[in-house]
Scaffold this motif. Structure first.
Motif, PDB file in Angstrom:
ATOM      1  N   ARG A   7       0.826  -1.214   0.000  1.00  0.00           N
ATOM      2  CA  ARG A   7       0.000   0.000   0.000  1.00  0.00           C
ATOM      3  C   ARG A   7       0.859   1.263   0.000  1.00  0.00           C
ATOM      4  O   ARG A   7       0.483   2.273  -0.585  1.00  0.00           O
ATOM      5  CB  ARG A   7      -0.985  -0.005   1.170  1.00  0.00           C
ATOM      6  N   GLU A   8       2.049   1.205   0.629  1.00  0.00           N
ATOM      7  CA  GLU A   8       2.949   2.363   0.626  1.00  0.00           C
ATOM      8  C   GLU A   8       3.512   2.603  -0.771  1.00  0.00           C
ATOM      9  O   GLU A   8       3.609   3.751  -1.224  1.00  0.00           O
ATOM     10  CB  GLU A   8       4.079   2.156   1.622  1.00  0.00           C
ATOM     11  N   LEU A   9       3.869   1.529  -1.459  1.00  0.00           N
ATOM     12  CA  LEU A   9       4.422   1.666  -2.811  1.00  0.00           C
ATOM     13  C   LEU A   9       3.353   2.128  -3.801  1.00  0.00           C
ATOM     14  O   LEU A   9       3.640   2.906  -4.714  1.00  0.00           O
ATOM     15  CB  LEU A   9       5.051   0.349  -3.260  1.00  0.00           C
ATOM     16  N   ILE A  10       2.130   1.652  -3.630  1.00  0.00           N
ATOM     17  CA  ILE A  10       1.025   2.103  -4.488  1.00  0.00           C
ATOM     18  C   ILE A  10       0.805   3.595  -4.283  1.00  0.00           C
ATOM     19  O   ILE A  10       0.721   4.362  -5.245  1.00  0.00           O
ATOM     20  CB  ILE A  10      -0.259   1.299  -4.211  1.00  0.00           C
ATOM     21  N   GLY A  11       0.727   4.007  -3.027  1.00  0.00           N
ATOM     22  CA  GLY A  11       0.520   5.422  -2.728  1.00  0.00           C
ATOM     23  C   GLY A  11       1.633   6.294  -3.274  1.00  0.00           C
ATOM     24  O   GLY A  11       1.383   7.347  -3.874  1.00  0.00           O
ATOM     25  N   GLU A  12       2.852   5.850  -3.078  1.00  0.00           N
ATOM     26  CA  GLU A  12       4.015   6.587  -3.578  1.00  0.00           C
ATOM     27  C   GLU A  12       3.945   6.731  -5.098  1.00  0.00           C
ATOM     28  O   GLU A  12       4.195   7.806  -5.648  1.00  0.00           O
ATOM     29  CB  GLU A  12       5.275   5.826  -3.161  1.00  0.00           C
ATOM     30  N   SER A  13       3.596   5.665  -5.776  1.00  0.00           N
ATOM     31  CA  SER A  13       3.529   5.680  -7.242  1.00  0.00           C
ATOM     32  C   SER A  13       2.410   6.588  -7.739  1.00  0.00           C
ATOM     33  O   SER A  13       2.591   7.331  -8.718  1.00  0.00           O
ATOM     34  CB  SER A  13       3.330   4.257  -7.770  1.00  0.00           C
ATOM     35  N   LEU A  14       1.264   6.546  -7.072  1.00  0.00           N
ATOM     36  CA  LEU A  14       0.154   7.430  -7.461  1.00  0.00           C
ATOM     37  C   LEU A  14       0.530   8.893  -7.249  1.00  0.00           C
ATOM     38  O   LEU A  14       0.260   9.746  -8.094  1.00  0.00           O
ATOM     39  CB  LEU A  14      -1.108   7.079  -6.672  1.00  0.00           C
ATOM     40  N   ARG A  15       1.152   9.185  -6.114  1.00  0.00           N
ATOM     41  CA  ARG A  15       1.561  10.568  -5.826  1.00  0.00           C
ATOM     42  C   ARG A  15       2.588  11.047  -6.849  1.00  0.00           C
ATOM     43  O   ARG A  15       2.498  12.180  -7.343  1.00  0.00           O
ATOM     44  CB  ARG A  15       2.133  10.680  -4.424  1.00  0.00           C
ATOM     45  N   GLU A  16       3.558  10.204  -7.175  1.00  0.00           N
ATOM     46  CA  GLU A  16       4.575  10.587  -8.164  1.00  0.00           C
ATOM     47  C   GLU A  16       3.918  10.952  -9.491  1.00  0.00           C
ATOM     48  O   GLU A  16       4.299  11.945 -10.126  1.00  0.00           O
ATOM     49  CB  GLU A  16       5.584   9.455  -8.361  1.00  0.00           C
ATOM     50  N   GLY A  37      -9.410  13.741   1.603  1.00  0.00           N
ATOM     51  CA  GLY A  37      -8.723  13.149   2.745  1.00  0.00           C
ATOM     52  C   GLY A  37      -8.369  11.699   2.518  1.00  0.00           C
ATOM     53  O   GLY A  37      -7.273  11.249   2.875  1.00  0.00           O
ATOM     54  N   TYR A  38      -9.296  10.956   1.925  1.00  0.00           N
ATOM     55  CA  TYR A  38      -9.044   9.537   1.681  1.00  0.00           C
ATOM     56  C   TYR A  38      -7.939   9.364   0.640  1.00  0.00           C
ATOM     57  O   TYR A  38      -7.045   8.524   0.815  1.00  0.00           O
ATOM     58  CB  TYR A  38     -10.313   8.812   1.242  1.00  0.00           C
ATOM     59  N   LEU A  39      -7.987  10.148  -0.418  1.00  0.00           N
ATOM     60  CA  LEU A  39      -6.947  10.075  -1.442  1.00  0.00           C
ATOM     61  C   LEU A  39      -5.586  10.405  -0.834  1.00  0.00           C
ATOM     62  O   LEU A  39      -4.589   9.734  -1.130  1.00  0.00           O
ATOM     63  CB  LEU A  39      -7.249  11.016  -2.617  1.00  0.00           C
ATOM     64  N   SER A  40      -5.552  11.393   0.020  1.00  0.00           N
ATOM     65  CA  SER A  40      -4.307  11.751   0.691  1.00  0.00           C
ATOM     66  C   SER A  40      -3.780  10.585   1.519  1.00  0.00           C
ATOM     67  O   SER A  40      -2.584  10.286   1.500  1.00  0.00           O
ATOM     68  CB  SER A  40      -4.524  12.973   1.585  1.00  0.00           C
ATOM     69  N   GLU A  41      -4.667   9.901   2.238  1.00  0.00           N
ATOM     70  CA  GLU A  41      -4.253   8.750   3.045  1.00  0.00           C
ATOM     71  C   GLU A  41      -3.756   7.603   2.164  1.00  0.00           C
ATOM     72  O   GLU A  41      -2.797   6.910   2.524  1.00  0.00           O
ATOM     73  CB  GLU A  41      -5.399   8.276   3.933  1.00  0.00           C
ATOM     74  N   VAL A  42      -4.388   7.410   1.017  1.00  0.00           N
ATOM     75  CA  VAL A  42      -3.927   6.378   0.079  1.00  0.00           C
ATOM     76  C   VAL A  42      -2.525   6.726  -0.410  1.00  0.00           C
ATOM     77  O   VAL A  42      -1.629   5.880  -0.415  1.00  0.00           O
ATOM     78  CB  VAL A  42      -4.906   6.212  -1.109  1.00  0.00           C
ATOM     79  N   GLU A  43      -2.311   7.977  -0.791  1.00  0.00           N
ATOM     80  CA  GLU A  43      -1.002   8.395  -1.294  1.00  0.00           C
ATOM     81  C   GLU A  43       0.081   8.264  -0.232  1.00  0.00           C
ATOM     82  O   GLU A  43       1.231   8.007  -0.553  1.00  0.00           O
ATOM     83  CB  GLU A  43      -1.048   9.840  -1.794  1.00  0.00           C
ATOM     84  N   ARG A  44      -0.258   8.452   1.035  1.00  0.00           N
ATOM     85  CA  ARG A  44       0.718   8.342   2.117  1.00  0.00           C
ATOM     86  C   ARG A  44       0.877   6.907   2.604  1.00  0.00           C
ATOM     87  O   ARG A  44       1.649   6.638   3.521  1.00  0.00           O
ATOM     88  CB  ARG A  44       0.327   9.247   3.288  1.00  0.00           C
ATOM     89  N   GLY A  45       0.151   5.975   1.971  1.00  0.00           N
ATOM     90  CA  GLY A  45       0.266   4.572   2.331  1.00  0.00           C
ATOM     91  C   GLY A  45      -0.413   4.222   3.636  1.00  0.00           C
ATOM     92  O   GLY A  45      -0.136   3.195   4.231  1.00  0.00           O
ATOM     93  N   GLN A  46      -1.333   5.067   4.086  1.00  0.00           N
ATOM     94  CA  GLN A  46      -2.035   4.828   5.346  1.00  0.00           C
ATOM     95  C   GLN A  46      -3.325   4.039   5.160  1.00  0.00           C
ATOM     96  O   GLN A  46      -3.828   3.458   6.107  1.00  0.00           O
ATOM     97  CB  GLN A  46      -2.325   6.155   6.047  1.00  0.00           C
ATOM     98  N   LYS A  47      -3.869   4.063   3.956  1.00  0.00           N
ATOM     99  CA  LYS A  47      -5.097   3.324   3.661  1.00  0.00           C
ATOM    100  C   LYS A  47      -4.835   2.348   2.528  1.00  0.00           C
ATOM    101  O   LYS A  47      -4.126   2.660   1.569  1.00  0.00           O
ATOM    102  CB  LYS A  47      -6.236   4.265   3.241  1.00  0.00           C
TER     103      LYS A  47
END
Length: 97
Positions: A7-16, A37-47
């Motif tokens: 989930r952290e790598l997915i979030g990192e890749s989406l943010r990039e 807020g949810y999108l932000s949490e996904v990008e930070r690998g929290q969700k």
């Protein structure tokens, strides 16, 4: 070695990708129909995003989900290569008998 989560790598890749497109969280969240807020949490690998949510975010970024998953796979393989793999030795047939 720090354990990396998918989930952290997915979030990192989406943010990039979002940053590379010079788009804001607000723009992408609106296009993906997901809360900012949810999108932000996904990008930070929290969700942990569902496959439906990932598809929606990727669509909002005009990016195939398969591309994101390939990037994540490559990043994961880099983390896995950091740890030396155990040496596996075949037992000679004569010794095994």
């Amino acid at each position: 070695m720090k354990q990396v989560l998918v989930r952290e790598l997915i979030g990192e890749s989406l943010r990039e990708e979002r940053v590379a497109q010079s788009r804001t969280l607000r723009e992408v969240s609106k296009a993906a129909r997901v809360s900012l807020g949810y999108l932000s949490e996904v990008e930070r690998g929290q969700k942990e995003a569902s496959s439906e949510l990932l598809a929606s975010i990727c669509s909002a970024l005009d990016l195939p989900l398969s591309v994101v998953l390939n990037v994540v796979s490559e990043k994961m393989s880099m983390y896995e290569r950091v740890t030396p793999l155990p040496t596996v030795r075949a037992v000679p047939q004569a010794a095994a008998a």
